[in-house]
Write a protein that holds these residues in place. Structure first.
Motif, PDB file in Angstrom:
ATOM      1  N   TRP A  36     -12.788   8.320  -2.702  1.00  0.00           N
ATOM      2  CA  TRP A  36     -13.257   7.488  -3.916  1.00  0.00           C
ATOM      3  C   TRP A  36     -12.893   8.169  -5.405  1.00  0.00           C
ATOM      4  CZ3 TRP A  36     -15.328   2.891  -3.988  1.00  0.00           C
ATOM      5  CH2 TRP A  36     -15.736   2.257  -2.957  1.00  0.00           C
ATOM      6  N   ARG A  37     -12.292   9.390  -5.174  1.00  0.00           N
ATOM      7  CA  ARG A  37     -11.963  10.094  -6.663  1.00  0.00           C
ATOM      8  C   ARG A  37     -10.396   9.543  -6.679  1.00  0.00           C
ATOM      9  NH1 ARG A  37     -14.398  15.230  -8.378  1.00  0.00           N
ATOM     10  NH2 ARG A  37     -12.230  15.180  -9.820  1.00  0.00           N
ATOM     11  N   ARG A  38      -9.820   8.974  -5.728  1.00  0.00           N
ATOM     12  CA  ARG A  38      -8.279   8.268  -5.786  1.00  0.00           C
ATOM     13  C   ARG A  38      -8.287   7.153  -6.984  1.00  0.00           C
ATOM     14  NH1 ARG A  38      -5.865  12.093  -5.448  1.00  0.00           N
ATOM     15  NH2 ARG A  38      -3.793  10.438  -5.509  1.00  0.00           N
ATOM     16  N   PRO A  39      -7.298   6.974  -7.571  1.00  0.00           N
ATOM     17  CA  PRO A  39      -7.250   5.776  -8.550  1.00  0.00           C
ATOM     18  C   PRO A  39      -7.097   4.295  -7.777  1.00  0.00           C
ATOM     19  CG  PRO A  39      -5.115   7.195  -8.583  1.00  0.00           C
ATOM     20  CD  PRO A  39      -5.949   8.048  -7.576  1.00  0.00           C
ATOM     21  N   PRO A  86       0.897  -1.183  -0.130  1.00  0.00           N
ATOM     22  CA  PRO A  86       0.048  -0.164   0.031  1.00  0.00           C
ATOM     23  C   PRO A  86       0.911   1.130  -0.018  1.00  0.00           C
ATOM     24  CG  PRO A  86      -0.754  -1.642   1.603  1.00  0.00           C
ATOM     25  CD  PRO A  86       0.325  -2.133   1.089  1.00  0.00           C
ATOM     26  N   ILE A  87       1.913   1.102   0.435  1.00  0.00           N
ATOM     27  CA  ILE A  87       3.045   2.507   0.769  1.00  0.00           C
ATOM     28  C   ILE A  87       3.633   2.560  -0.564  1.00  0.00           C
ATOM     29  CG2 ILE A  87       4.988   3.535   1.636  1.00  0.00           C
ATOM     30  CD1 ILE A  87       4.436   1.686   4.240  1.00  0.00           C
ATOM     31  N   ARG A  88       4.016   1.622  -1.279  1.00  0.00           N
ATOM     32  CA  ARG A  88       4.360   2.003  -2.654  1.00  0.00           C
ATOM     33  C   ARG A  88       3.427   2.275  -3.668  1.00  0.00           C
ATOM     34  NH1 ARG A  88       7.165  -3.173  -1.224  1.00  0.00           N
ATOM     35  NH2 ARG A  88       5.620  -4.272  -2.447  1.00  0.00           N
ATOM     36  N   GLU A  89       2.228   1.605  -3.651  1.00  0.00           N
ATOM     37  CA  GLU A  89       1.194   2.114  -4.386  1.00  0.00           C
ATOM     38  C   GLU A  89       0.660   3.589  -4.183  1.00  0.00           C
ATOM     39  OE1 GLU A  89      -2.098  -0.656  -3.841  1.00  0.00           O
ATOM     40  OE2 GLU A  89      -1.035  -2.290  -4.981  1.00  0.00           O
ATOM     41  N   VAL A 124      -2.589   5.752  -5.287  1.00  0.00           N
ATOM     42  CA  VAL A 124      -3.598   4.710  -5.585  1.00  0.00           C
ATOM     43  C   VAL A 124      -3.960   4.110  -3.932  1.00  0.00           C
ATOM     44  CG1 VAL A 124      -3.723   2.096  -5.982  1.00  0.00           C
ATOM     45  CG2 VAL A 124      -2.391   4.016  -7.565  1.00  0.00           C
ATOM     46  N   VAL A 125      -5.293   3.937  -4.016  1.00  0.00           N
ATOM     47  CA  VAL A 125      -6.149   3.401  -2.916  1.00  0.00           C
ATOM     48  C   VAL A 125      -6.909   2.259  -3.405  1.00  0.00           C
ATOM     49  CG1 VAL A 125      -7.499   4.135  -0.946  1.00  0.00           C
ATOM     50  CG2 VAL A 125      -6.062   5.861  -1.750  1.00  0.00           C
TER      51      VAL A 125
END
Length: 115
Positions: A110-113, A56-59, A65-66
């Motif tokens: 929710w707008r995050r990729p 998750p940190i790298r994404e 990215v979430v």
């Protein structure tokens, strides 16, 4: 030294978030990795290489990215909190402002990729 202290505080809050359902884990890990990158490179490397928390940190670093699962979990937690606030003995302004803030955060989230 201040970066290390802040990284430790963020790691402690993230550890609490693992066992406390309403305290988020990943945002504190993101902040700990960011602080580690400024004052504790070994910690940053360890966090980025962690099998559970590293991805998750790298994404997030690659493009904000979430994952969808995290979005649903955060939305559920915010909704539960907003409902619980309505039964709390708080001023009306707080019972209105807090859910509106949570709604703004949910819209942003929710707008995050996604992946």
């Amino acid at each position: 030294m201040l970066w290390r202290l802040l990284a430790i505080v963020c790691l402690a809050l993230a550890a609490l978030g693992v066992v406390l359902p309403l305290l988020p884990t990943v945002p504190f890990l993101l902040l700990a990795a960011w602080c580690g990158g400024r004052g504790w490179p070994a910690l940053e490397t360890w966090l980025l290489g962690h099998p559970v928390y590293g991805p998750p940190i790298r994404e997030w670093r690659r493009g904000g990215v979430v994952p969808r699962r995290a979005k649903w979990a955060a939305s559920a937690a915010m909704s539960t909190s907003a409902i619980a606030l309505q039964f709390a003995p708080l001023p009306l302004a707080a019972r209105i402002a807090a859910p509106l803030f949570m709604l703004a955060v949910a819209i942003w989230l929710w707008r995050r990729p996604e992946r």
